[in-house]
Design a protein around this motif. Sequence first.
Motif, mmCIF file in Angstrom:
data_model
loop_
_atom_site.group_PDB
_atom_site.id
_atom_site.type_symbol
_atom_site.label_atom_id
_atom_site.label_comp_id
_atom_site.label_asym_id
_atom_site.label_seq_id
_atom_site.Cartn_x
_atom_site.Cartn_y
_atom_site.Cartn_z
ATOM 1 N N SER A 42 0.824 -1.211 0.000
ATOM 2 C CA SER A 42 0.000 0.000 0.000
ATOM 3 C C SER A 42 0.863 1.270 0.000
ATOM 4 C CB SER A 42 -0.930 -0.014 1.217
ATOM 5 O OG SER A 42 -1.681 1.169 1.285
ATOM 6 N N ILE A 43 1.951 1.272 0.758
ATOM 7 C CA ILE A 43 2.847 2.440 0.781
ATOM 8 C C ILE A 43 3.474 2.632 -0.606
ATOM 9 C CG2 ILE A 43 5.007 3.365 1.748
ATOM 10 C CD1 ILE A 43 4.165 1.960 4.431
ATOM 11 N N VAL A 44 3.910 1.541 -1.218
ATOM 12 C CA VAL A 44 4.495 1.634 -2.571
ATOM 13 C C VAL A 44 3.438 2.109 -3.560
ATOM 14 C CG1 VAL A 44 5.563 0.328 -4.455
ATOM 15 C CG2 VAL A 44 6.252 -0.132 -2.091
ATOM 16 N N GLU A 45 2.210 1.610 -3.396
ATOM 17 C CA GLU A 45 1.123 2.025 -4.286
ATOM 18 C C GLU A 45 0.841 3.524 -4.143
ATOM 19 O OE1 GLU A 45 -2.640 0.151 -3.535
ATOM 20 O OE2 GLU A 45 -3.496 0.897 -5.406
ATOM 21 N N SER A 46 0.961 4.042 -2.912
ATOM 22 C CA SER A 46 0.715 5.473 -2.699
ATOM 23 C C SER A 46 1.669 6.327 -3.520
ATOM 24 C CB SER A 46 0.877 5.824 -1.214
ATOM 25 O OG SER A 46 -0.133 5.189 -0.472
ATOM 26 N N ILE A 47 2.877 5.860 -3.732
ATOM 27 C CA ILE A 47 3.878 6.646 -4.477
ATOM 28 C C ILE A 47 3.843 6.294 -5.970
ATOM 29 C CG2 ILE A 47 6.328 7.262 -4.638
ATOM 30 C CD1 ILE A 47 4.821 7.983 -1.955
ATOM 31 N N GLY A 48 3.795 5.015 -6.280
ATOM 32 C CA GLY A 48 3.824 4.576 -7.679
ATOM 33 C C GLY A 48 2.479 4.722 -8.375
ATOM 34 N N GLY A 49 1.407 4.850 -7.575
ATOM 35 C CA GLY A 49 0.062 5.000 -8.136
ATOM 36 C C GLY A 49 -0.224 3.927 -9.172
ATOM 37 N N ASN A 50 -0.853 4.335 -10.275
ATOM 38 C CA ASN A 50 -1.128 3.344 -11.318
ATOM 39 C C ASN A 50 -0.147 3.466 -12.488
ATOM 40 O OD1 ASN A 50 -2.200 5.738 -12.181
ATOM 41 N ND2 ASN A 50 -4.317 5.105 -11.782
ATOM 42 N N GLU A 150 9.462 7.766 1.331
ATOM 43 C CA GLU A 150 10.529 8.592 0.741
ATOM 44 C C GLU A 150 11.554 7.707 0.017
ATOM 45 O OE1 GLU A 150 10.438 12.221 4.056
ATOM 46 O OE2 GLU A 150 11.877 10.598 4.268
ATOM 47 N N LEU A 151 11.891 6.587 0.638
ATOM 48 C CA LEU A 151 12.847 5.662 0.005
ATOM 49 C C LEU A 151 12.273 5.096 -1.289
ATOM 50 C CD1 LEU A 151 13.978 3.823 3.272
ATOM 51 C CD2 LEU A 151 15.483 5.174 1.795
ATOM 52 N N VAL A 152 10.984 4.791 -1.273
ATOM 53 C CA VAL A 152 10.320 4.259 -2.471
ATOM 54 C C VAL A 152 10.330 5.318 -3.572
ATOM 55 C CG1 VAL A 152 8.068 3.521 -3.396
ATOM 56 C CG2 VAL A 152 8.888 2.592 -1.214
ATOM 57 N N GLN A 153 10.020 6.562 -3.202
ATOM 58 C CA GLN A 153 10.007 7.646 -4.201
ATOM 59 C C GLN A 153 11.391 7.831 -4.817
ATOM 60 O OE1 GLN A 153 11.295 11.054 -3.350
ATOM 61 N NE2 GLN A 153 10.750 11.977 -5.313
ATOM 62 N N SER A 162 11.074 9.273 -16.124
ATOM 63 C CA SER A 162 10.020 9.925 -16.920
ATOM 64 C C SER A 162 8.778 10.221 -16.070
ATOM 65 C CB SER A 162 9.650 9.061 -18.125
ATOM 66 O OG SER A 162 9.110 7.842 -17.677
ATOM 67 N N ASN A 163 8.590 9.515 -14.961
ATOM 68 C CA ASN A 163 7.446 9.774 -14.079
ATOM 69 C C ASN A 163 7.862 10.455 -12.771
ATOM 70 O OD1 ASN A 163 5.024 8.827 -15.413
ATOM 71 N ND2 ASN A 163 5.953 6.782 -15.339
ATOM 72 N N ALA A 164 9.019 11.104 -12.777
ATOM 73 C CA ALA A 164 9.556 11.695 -11.543
ATOM 74 C C ALA A 164 8.584 12.679 -10.892
ATOM 75 C CB ALA A 164 10.886 12.391 -11.839
ATOM 76 N N GLU A 165 7.963 13.523 -11.702
ATOM 77 C CA GLU A 165 7.054 14.538 -11.122
ATOM 78 C C GLU A 165 5.849 13.872 -10.466
ATOM 79 O OE1 GLU A 165 5.856 17.764 -13.649
ATOM 80 O OE2 GLU A 165 7.927 18.039 -14.330
ATOM 81 N N TYR A 166 5.340 12.844 -11.116
ATOM 82 C CA TYR A 166 4.175 12.108 -10.589
ATOM 83 C C TYR A 166 4.519 11.484 -9.230
ATOM 84 C CZ TYR A 166 0.568 8.410 -10.547
ATOM 85 O OH TYR A 166 -0.455 7.557 -10.201
ATOM 86 N N TYR A 167 5.672 10.823 -9.146
ATOM 87 C CA TYR A 167 6.067 10.186 -7.877
ATOM 88 C C TYR A 167 6.288 11.245 -6.786
ATOM 89 C CZ TYR A 167 7.019 6.197 -10.994
ATOM 90 O OH TYR A 167 6.917 5.201 -11.928
ATOM 91 N N ALA A 168 6.874 12.372 -7.167
ATOM 92 C CA ALA A 168 7.140 13.435 -6.185
ATOM 93 C C ALA A 168 5.822 14.018 -5.667
ATOM 94 C CB ALA A 168 8.002 14.528 -6.810
ATOM 95 N N ALA A 169 4.854 14.220 -6.580
ATOM 96 C CA ALA A 169 3.555 14.773 -6.158
ATOM 97 C C ALA A 169 2.839 13.788 -5.236
ATOM 98 C CB ALA A 169 2.701 15.075 -7.385
ATOM 99 N N ASN A 170 2.912 12.507 -5.555
ATOM 100 C CA ASN A 170 2.269 11.506 -4.693
ATOM 101 C C ASN A 170 2.924 11.461 -3.315
ATOM 102 O OD1 ASN A 170 0.453 10.808 -6.655
ATOM 103 N ND2 ASN A 170 1.553 8.966 -7.323
ATOM 104 N N ASP A 317 -8.994 10.972 5.985
ATOM 105 C CA ASP A 317 -9.236 10.317 4.693
ATOM 106 C C ASP A 317 -8.213 9.188 4.491
ATOM 107 O OD1 ASP A 317 -9.616 9.604 2.057
ATOM 108 O OD2 ASP A 317 -9.143 11.588 1.225
ATOM 109 N N VAL A 318 -8.702 7.954 4.398
ATOM 110 C CA VAL A 318 -7.797 6.811 4.270
ATOM 111 C C VAL A 318 -7.674 6.329 2.818
ATOM 112 C CG1 VAL A 318 -8.180 6.020 6.630
ATOM 113 C CG2 VAL A 318 -9.640 5.141 4.798
ATOM 114 N N GLY A 319 -8.336 7.020 1.903
ATOM 115 C CA GLY A 319 -8.342 6.603 0.492
ATOM 116 C C GLY A 319 -7.037 6.923 -0.219
ATOM 117 N N PRO A 320 -6.931 6.505 -1.484
ATOM 118 C CA PRO A 320 -5.680 6.701 -2.240
ATOM 119 C C PRO A 320 -5.303 8.179 -2.384
ATOM 120 C CG PRO A 320 -7.322 5.491 -3.554
ATOM 121 C CD PRO A 320 -7.963 5.822 -2.261
ATOM 122 N N VAL A 321 -4.013 8.467 -2.428
ATOM 123 C CA VAL A 321 -3.553 9.847 -2.586
ATOM 124 C C VAL A 321 -3.357 10.192 -4.063
ATOM 125 C CG1 VAL A 321 -2.421 9.938 -0.333
ATOM 126 C CG2 VAL A 321 -1.084 9.262 -2.337
#
Length: 332
Positions: A42-50, A150-153, A162-170, A317-321
């Motif tokens: 779940s923590i990895v999913e919060s940063i990597g999203g979809n 933070e380590l995952v990001q 190529s997805n650096a901004e997305y991971y940083a925003a998450n 709020d416990v839902g996805p970020v």
Amino acid sequence: MYRSLVFLMGLLGLLAACGTSPSPPSPSSALKVVTTVSPITSIVESIGGNRVALEGIVPEGVNSHTFSPSPSVARVLAEADLIVLNGLFLEEPSLELAQTNKKAETVILALGDQTIDSDEWKFDFSFPSSQGRPNPHLWPNPMLALRYAELVQEQLTALDPSNAEYYAANLEAFRMRIEELDRGIAASVATVPVQHRKLLTYHDSWAYFADRYGMEVVGAVQPSGFSQPSSREVARLIDQIRDLGLPAVFGSEVFPSDVLEQIAKESGAIFIDGLRDDDLPGSLGEPRHSYLGLMLANMETMIAALGGNTSALAYFDVGPVFEGASNAVYPQ
Ligand SMILES: [Zn+2]
């Protein structure tokens, strides 16, 4: 011309099919990330999203400390671009399978090992220093879970710039949630009478949490090796609960609790089943089936039983970020 039109129609049809699917498949170029226990998934999913293809390997509701992956997991590990574990000796058989099957260039990221140094390791009831393996449950402390994120990001950014901004925003969105959770837990603990800010649990997973919020883990029923406690040990725990006047003792979702039930009955404490360390609440696809949901459920259970309230977390709020539907695989 006609041929390219047919191709375009086919492409549009494919896109439409993707749009109606509840879990859109990741693009085939997406980084393949394999994780172990569900809170880490779940923590990895919060940063990597979809934008990553994420798959956990430890089914929920099993004892992660003794879990041994089936040989078929070797194939999943062999295809991974990144393997994320807790480390601190939690998932030794999975780590071994990863090391022997992974591609040469695949990184194994052991979050716990990179979050604290060995001089910060905690040894306690189920994880005695005589065995040299620290209590590995860092994630029930949200600030350590944030360090995991933070380590995952950092790692996702290095492998997939190529997805650096997305991971940083998450990560920033996750950080805000964690900070809110941290404040909410501190406020909730403050509503518990000082003499009741003590934890006696079946499974010994609250050491780093207690440290953060000024609580004390006074005992854990489960011996190292995950066997049942001896009758002498049970008698000692009953005396301890009576001496301390503990209002409640806590069982775990994953482990059998008949001994703890007996201890509660004989000591006069109430027995609260259902603290969780790696079995996410709710079902797959529900917002609370997440790390944040796990912590909220634990606080609602623990704080009320000790005589406090979690009104500070009432609107948490416990839902996805991240935006959009999840495509992470959580084995059940
Ligand atoms: Zn555990």
